[in-house]
Design an enzyme around this catalytic site. Sequence first.
Site, PDB file in Angstrom:
ATOM      1  N   THR A  82       0.827  -1.210   0.000  1.00 43.32           N
ATOM      2  CA  THR A  82       0.000   0.000   0.000  1.00 43.32           C
ATOM      3  C   THR A  82       0.858   1.255   0.000  1.00 43.32           C
ATOM      4  O   THR A  82       1.855   1.341   0.718  1.00 43.32           O
ATOM      5  CB  THR A  82      -0.932   0.015   1.228  1.00 43.32           C
ATOM      6  N   PRO A 137       0.753   5.878  -0.499  1.00 55.54           N
ATOM      7  CA  PRO A 137      -0.119   7.040  -0.330  1.00 55.54           C
ATOM      8  C   PRO A 137      -1.083   7.245  -1.489  1.00 55.54           C
ATOM      9  O   PRO A 137      -2.218   7.665  -1.294  1.00 55.54           O
ATOM     10  CB  PRO A 137       0.879   8.206  -0.219  1.00 55.54           C
ATOM     11  N   GLY A 138      -0.664   6.916  -2.705  1.00 56.65           N
ATOM     12  CA  GLY A 138      -1.537   7.085  -3.857  1.00 56.65           C
ATOM     13  C   GLY A 138      -2.048   5.783  -4.433  1.00 56.65           C
ATOM     14  O   GLY A 138      -2.615   5.759  -5.529  1.00 56.65           O
ATOM     15  N   ALA A 139      -1.840   4.694  -3.704  1.00 60.90           N
ATOM     16  CA  ALA A 139      -2.251   3.381  -4.209  1.00 60.90           C
ATOM     17  C   ALA A 139      -2.713   2.526  -3.032  1.00 60.90           C
ATOM     18  O   ALA A 139      -1.985   1.684  -2.546  1.00 60.90           O
ATOM     19  CB  ALA A 139      -1.103   2.696  -4.953  1.00 60.90           C
ATOM     20  N   SER A 141      -6.496   0.937  -2.291  1.00 63.60           N
ATOM     21  CA  SER A 141      -7.259  -0.188  -2.828  1.00 63.60           C
ATOM     22  C   SER A 141      -6.813  -0.551  -4.244  1.00 63.60           C
ATOM     23  O   SER A 141      -6.953  -1.689  -4.674  1.00 63.60           O
ATOM     24  CB  SER A 141      -8.754   0.158  -2.833  1.00 63.60           C
ATOM     25  N   GLN A 178     -39.766  -3.719  23.831  1.00 65.03           N
ATOM     26  CA  GLN A 178     -39.708  -4.270  22.473  1.00 65.03           C
ATOM     27  C   GLN A 178     -38.536  -3.704  21.674  1.00 65.03           C
ATOM     28  O   GLN A 178     -37.896  -4.430  20.896  1.00 65.03           O
ATOM     29  CB  GLN A 178     -41.020  -3.972  21.729  1.00 65.03           C
ATOM     30  N   GLY A 238     -25.268   5.452  28.483  1.00 64.19           N
ATOM     31  CA  GLY A 238     -24.075   6.261  28.752  1.00 64.19           C
ATOM     32  C   GLY A 238     -22.887   5.444  29.219  1.00 64.19           C
ATOM     33  O   GLY A 238     -21.738   5.768  28.890  1.00 64.19           O
ATOM     34  N   GLU A 274      -7.477  -4.328   4.123  1.00 61.09           N
ATOM     35  CA  GLU A 274      -7.492  -5.535   3.294  1.00 61.09           C
ATOM     36  C   GLU A 274      -8.720  -5.598   2.394  1.00 61.09           C
ATOM     37  O   GLU A 274      -9.370  -6.636   2.245  1.00 61.09           O
ATOM     38  CB  GLU A 274      -7.379  -6.783   4.170  1.00 61.09           C
ATOM     39  N   THR A 326     -11.558  -2.412   1.058  1.00 62.13           N
ATOM     40  CA  THR A 326     -12.669  -1.627   1.596  1.00 62.13           C
ATOM     41  C   THR A 326     -14.013  -2.234   1.207  1.00 62.13           C
ATOM     42  O   THR A 326     -14.108  -3.095   0.323  1.00 62.13           O
ATOM     43  CB  THR A 326     -12.613  -0.191   1.055  1.00 62.13           C
TER      44      THR A 326
END
Length: 391
Positions: free
Chosen positions: A131, A133-135, A137, A281, A342, A365, A367
Site C-alpha cells: 500500500t 499514499p496514492g495506491a 485499494s 420491544q 451512557g 485488506e 474496503t
Amino acid sequence: MIDFSLSEEQRAVRDWVRTFVERELMPLENEVLRREREGHPPGLNGEERRNLQALARKSDFWGVETPVEYGGMGLDPITAAIIETELGRTFLTFKFGGEADNILYYANEEQKERYLLPTIAGERRSCFAITEPGAGSDAKAIRTRAVRDGDEWVINGEKTFITSGEEADFAMVFAVTDQDKGANGGVTCFLVDRDMGWTSEPIDTMGERRPASLVFQDVRVPHANILGEEGHGFTLAMKWIGKGRYLLPARALGGCERLLGMAIEHAKSRQTFGAPIADRQAIQWMIADSQMEIEALRLLVLHAAWQVEQGRDSRHAQSIAKLFGGVKANEIVDRVMQIHGGMGYTRELPIERWYRDLRLLRIFEGTDEIQRRTIARDLLKGHVTVGATLG
C-alpha cells in the site's frame, strides 16, 4: 446431505482456545484498559504477548496453519476460522506463534533459511509492504521503483498503513521493475532487511493497530533477494491479500458474540420504570436482529473457509463474508452501546474500544467499496451465477 456439525477435533480445538481466551486473555482486559486510559500504548505489551505464546506452545498450540513439515499444526481453513472466532471474543489482539506469511513459502531454499524458518520460529518479524499514499485499494497503481544496478536493485518509494511496519526487521516490498508492463509482469517482490536502509514511522489511529509508513531512499537490495520470479510480484501480492480474507470477519464474529452476550446480561439487569429493559420491544428487536446477523455471518465465514479447504476459488465468497461482516459487526456494536446507554460510551467498559477497532474491518485488506465491486463484477461478467452457491 449437508452436515453443519463440527468434527470431534474441531470441537476440541474450539473448546481449548475458548478456555485459553477466558482464562488467560480476558483477565488482562481491565489492566489493558487501565493502561490505555493512562496514555500507555494500546493492547498487550511485548512481555505479555511472549508469555502467552509460550504458554500456548507448552500445550503444542503452535503454528496453527503452518504445515507439519515446518513444525506447525497444519490445521485446515475451517478450523483456522473457528480459532479466529474464539480469539475474537476478546478485544485484545493476539495470535498464536509459529506463523509466517503464506507467500514466504515461495522462497527458494537459501531464502527459507534466512527468512521463512526464523519467522516461523519467532526470531524474525515481517511486514507486507504494498500500500502506498496514492495506491491504497488500487494496488496496480504502485509507484515505488526498483532499478537494476549490476547484481543489486535500488529501491525508491514510500509505503503507508503497513501492519507491523514499525516492528518488522524485514519487509516484503513490492516495486515496479518494468514501467511498461506494470502489474502485468512489471512488479517484483523483494525481501528487504531493515538494516539495508529503509526507515519507518508509526501512524496513530483511532484503534489499537498502529501501522507505519515506510521510506525507501536508494535502498540497495541483492538480486538474490527477489521473492518468487522477477516481474511476477503482483501475482504473489494477490495470493497474500486473498489468502485469509475470511479470517477477518471470523474474528469479528467472535467479538459480536461476546458483545451480544454483554447486551443480553445488561438488558436483564438494568431497570427502568420498574421493569428490566429486556421487557422493552425496542431492546428485544435489537437483540433479535443482532443474533440473526451473527448466525448469517457464521455461515458466510464457514462457507468461504470450506471453499478454501476444497481448493476452490474462494475470492467471491470471501468478499461477501468480509463485506457483510464489516457492515454488520459495526451495526451490532452500535446497538450494544445503545443498550448500555451512557455507560457503554465510557472507557470503563470495552464496548467503545470494540467500536473503534471494528470500524477498521470496513477499510483494511479491501474496503467495503472494493468488495462490492468484486461481487458485482463477478456476477456481471458471469464468473459466478446467482443461486449457484451449492453447485
